[in-house]
Scaffold this active site. Sequence first.
Site, PDB file in Angstrom:
ATOM      1  N   LYS A 152       0.963   4.073  -2.958  1.00 21.31           N
ATOM      2  CA  LYS A 152       0.615   5.630  -2.779  1.00 21.31           C
ATOM      3  C   LYS A 152       1.783   6.510  -3.059  1.00 21.31           C
ATOM      4  CE  LYS A 152      -3.682   4.877  -1.518  1.00 21.31           C
ATOM      5  NZ  LYS A 152      -4.993   5.481  -2.380  1.00 21.31           N
ATOM      6  N   TYR A 197       0.801  -1.179  -0.039  1.00 16.95           N
ATOM      7  CA  TYR A 197       0.155  -0.123   0.060  1.00 16.95           C
ATOM      8  C   TYR A 197       0.814   1.134  -0.071  1.00 16.95           C
ATOM      9  CZ  TYR A 197      -3.577   3.097   1.724  1.00 16.95           C
ATOM     10  OH  TYR A 197      -4.567   4.216   1.738  1.00 16.95           O
TER      11      TYR A 197
HETATM   12  N1  LIG Z   1      -9.601   5.206   5.594  1.00 20.96           N
HETATM   13  C1  LIG Z   1      -8.421   5.794   5.797  1.00 20.96           C
HETATM   14  O1  LIG Z   1      -8.071   6.180   7.220  1.00 20.96           O
HETATM   15  C2  LIG Z   1      -7.615   6.453   4.883  1.00 20.96           C
HETATM   16  C3  LIG Z   1      -6.266   6.936   4.943  1.00 20.96           C
HETATM   17  C4  LIG Z   1      -5.621   7.281   3.989  1.00 20.96           C
HETATM   18  C5  LIG Z   1      -5.945   7.177   2.567  1.00 20.96           C
HETATM   19  N2  LIG Z   1      -7.136   6.731   2.403  1.00 20.96           N
HETATM   20  C6  LIG Z   1      -7.501   6.625   0.969  1.00 20.96           C
HETATM   21  O2  LIG Z   1      -8.970   6.856   0.651  1.00 20.96           O
HETATM   22  C7  LIG Z   1      -9.700   6.178  -0.270  1.00 20.96           C
HETATM   23  C8  LIG Z   1     -11.007   5.650   0.173  1.00 20.96           C
HETATM   24  O3  LIG Z   1     -10.829   4.511   0.739  1.00 20.96           O
HETATM   25  P1  LIG Z   1     -11.893   4.499   2.061  1.00 20.96           P
HETATM   26  O4  LIG Z   1     -11.054   4.492   3.562  1.00 20.96           O
HETATM   27  O5  LIG Z   1     -12.959   5.206   1.939  1.00 20.96           O
HETATM   28  O6  LIG Z   1     -12.044   2.895   1.983  1.00 20.96           O
HETATM   29  P2  LIG Z   1     -13.318   2.143   1.602  1.00 20.96           P
HETATM   30  O7  LIG Z   1     -14.320   2.233   2.607  1.00 20.96           O
HETATM   31  O8  LIG Z   1     -13.054   0.544   1.795  1.00 20.96           O
HETATM   32  O9  LIG Z   1     -13.671   2.543   0.070  1.00 20.96           O
HETATM   33  C9  LIG Z   1     -13.032   2.001  -1.032  1.00 20.96           C
HETATM   34  C10 LIG Z   1     -13.790   2.249  -2.184  1.00 20.96           C
HETATM   35  O10 LIG Z   1     -13.265   2.049  -3.215  1.00 20.96           O
HETATM   36  C11 LIG Z   1     -13.911   1.207  -3.990  1.00 20.96           C
HETATM   37  N3  LIG Z   1     -12.950   0.298  -5.038  1.00 20.96           N
HETATM   38  C12 LIG Z   1     -12.182  -0.464  -4.597  1.00 20.96           C
HETATM   39  N4  LIG Z   1     -11.658  -1.035  -5.627  1.00 20.96           N
HETATM   40  C13 LIG Z   1     -12.425  -0.470  -6.899  1.00 20.96           C
HETATM   41  C14 LIG Z   1     -12.005  -0.471  -8.174  1.00 20.96           C
HETATM   42  N5  LIG Z   1     -11.077  -1.459  -8.719  1.00 20.96           N
HETATM   43  N6  LIG Z   1     -12.918   0.261  -8.776  1.00 20.96           N
HETATM   44  C15 LIG Z   1     -13.987   1.105  -8.438  1.00 20.96           C
HETATM   45  N7  LIG Z   1     -13.963   0.994  -7.158  1.00 20.96           N
HETATM   46  C16 LIG Z   1     -12.973   0.381  -6.076  1.00 20.96           C
HETATM   47  C17 LIG Z   1     -14.822   0.350  -3.167  1.00 20.96           C
HETATM   48  O11 LIG Z   1     -15.755  -0.315  -3.629  1.00 20.96           O
HETATM   49  P3  LIG Z   1     -16.373  -1.606  -3.083  1.00 20.96           P
HETATM   50  O12 LIG Z   1     -17.414  -1.307  -2.136  1.00 20.96           O
HETATM   51  O13 LIG Z   1     -16.970  -2.380  -4.359  1.00 20.96           O
HETATM   52  O14 LIG Z   1     -15.415  -2.323  -2.677  1.00 20.96           O
HETATM   53  C18 LIG Z   1     -15.138   1.549  -2.086  1.00 20.96           C
HETATM   54  O15 LIG Z   1     -16.315   2.074  -2.680  1.00 20.96           O
HETATM   55  C19 LIG Z   1      -8.616   5.057  -0.715  1.00 20.96           C
HETATM   56  O16 LIG Z   1      -7.717   5.545  -1.889  1.00 20.96           O
HETATM   57  C20 LIG Z   1      -7.455   4.987   0.483  1.00 20.96           C
HETATM   58  O17 LIG Z   1      -6.516   4.617   0.134  1.00 20.96           O
HETATM   59  C21 LIG Z   1      -8.049   6.386   3.269  1.00 20.96           C
END
Ligand SMILES: NC(=O)c1ccc[n+]([C@@H]2O[C@H](COP(=O)([O-])OP(=O)(O)OC[C@H]3O[C@@H](n4cnc5c(N)ncnc54)[C@H](OP(=O)(O)O)[C@@H]3O)[C@@H](O)[C@H]2O)c1
Length: 252
Positions: free
Chosen positions: A170, A166
């Site tokens: 990033k 990961y």
């Molecule tokens: N949460 C944190 O603390 C955090 C911190 C730093 C960065 N981020 C970044 O924030 C972003 C959003 O993550 P989140 O925390 O909201 O996670 P999440 O709740 O797991 O949501 C991820 C989303 O991405 C979708 N997704 C995954 N693979 C995909 C693909 N191949 N095509 C289209 N959609 C896809 C998932 O769809 P499905 O529901 O179908 O799986 C879900 O809607 C990510 O880039 C993550 O790296 C998050």
Amino acid sequence: MASDKQIILITGANNGIGFDTSYALAAASPNNHILMACRNHAKGEAALKELQARKPQGTLDLLDLDVSDDDSIAAAVKKVEADFGRVDVLINNAGVVGKTPSPTRADLRTVFETNVFGPTVLTQSLLSLLQASKSPKVINVTSGLGSIGFRSDPSHDTYHVPYTSYRMSKAALNMLTACQYYEFQKFGCKVWAFCPGFVITDLTGKEERQWRKDNGADSSETSAQGILEIVEGKRDAEVGTFIARYGQQYPW
Ligand SMILES: NC(=O)c1ccc[n+]([C@@H]2O[C@H](COP(=O)([O-])OP(=O)(O)OC[C@H]3O[C@@H](n4cnc5c(N)ncnc54)[C@H](OP(=O)(O)O)[C@@H]3O)[C@@H](O)[C@H]2O)c1
């Protein structure tokens, strides 16, 4: 229908940060039309219905899109081109973490397909639609875990966090941002890398939501507010850099 509105496409919109951001953007202005790009149609429909029931002043619609699948990207781009002829804001938000603690080839492939190749190919495929916008913006949702500066700093609070695949993905997304910033200046497109902070989502599995709460994670609505600020032009002075919520700047 919405051609006079600001067309905002966000990937991974059915859950977590993408879901909250879709709502924040729709709630912020009647002039915003949000294309909620989701890989799973049923999940996308459910998310769209839930947000429409809140009656935001802006509008929302569903777009089928799996960022790891070139045919899916091509079909989505064709539909957006036919419906709107442009994209004003692209938010590359969809992301995954690896399933194994140490990086395996299979794990690296999955993580890079979604977190790096997806945003690269999608943005490239949308280039003419971004060029058709008067004020195009690309926001790449990255992570502080992708910062080589933080990775190398023993005093940083993420120093002991694993997730090598990961982190690598990033860091690559950050480099993509720097390259897009350089390339896209010629048509006036602004680009940022944005870290949404440590927030409560399903990123590391539903079972870790409580662990996230117990360890100080914020609501993902704070991430959505951070993205809204960028869309509203409040971070324009920091274009081309790696930024985070609350006015923070991160080292690459
Ligand atoms: N949460 C944190 O603390 C955090 C911190 C730093 C960065 N981020 C970044 O924030 C972003 C959003 O993550 P989140 O925390 O909201 O996670 P999440 O709740 O797991 O949501 C991820 C989303 O991405 C979708 N997704 C995954 N693979 C995909 C693909 N191949 N095509 C289209 N959609 C896809 C998932 O769809 P499905 O529901 O179908 O799986 C879900 O809607 C990510 O880039 C993550 O790296 C998050």
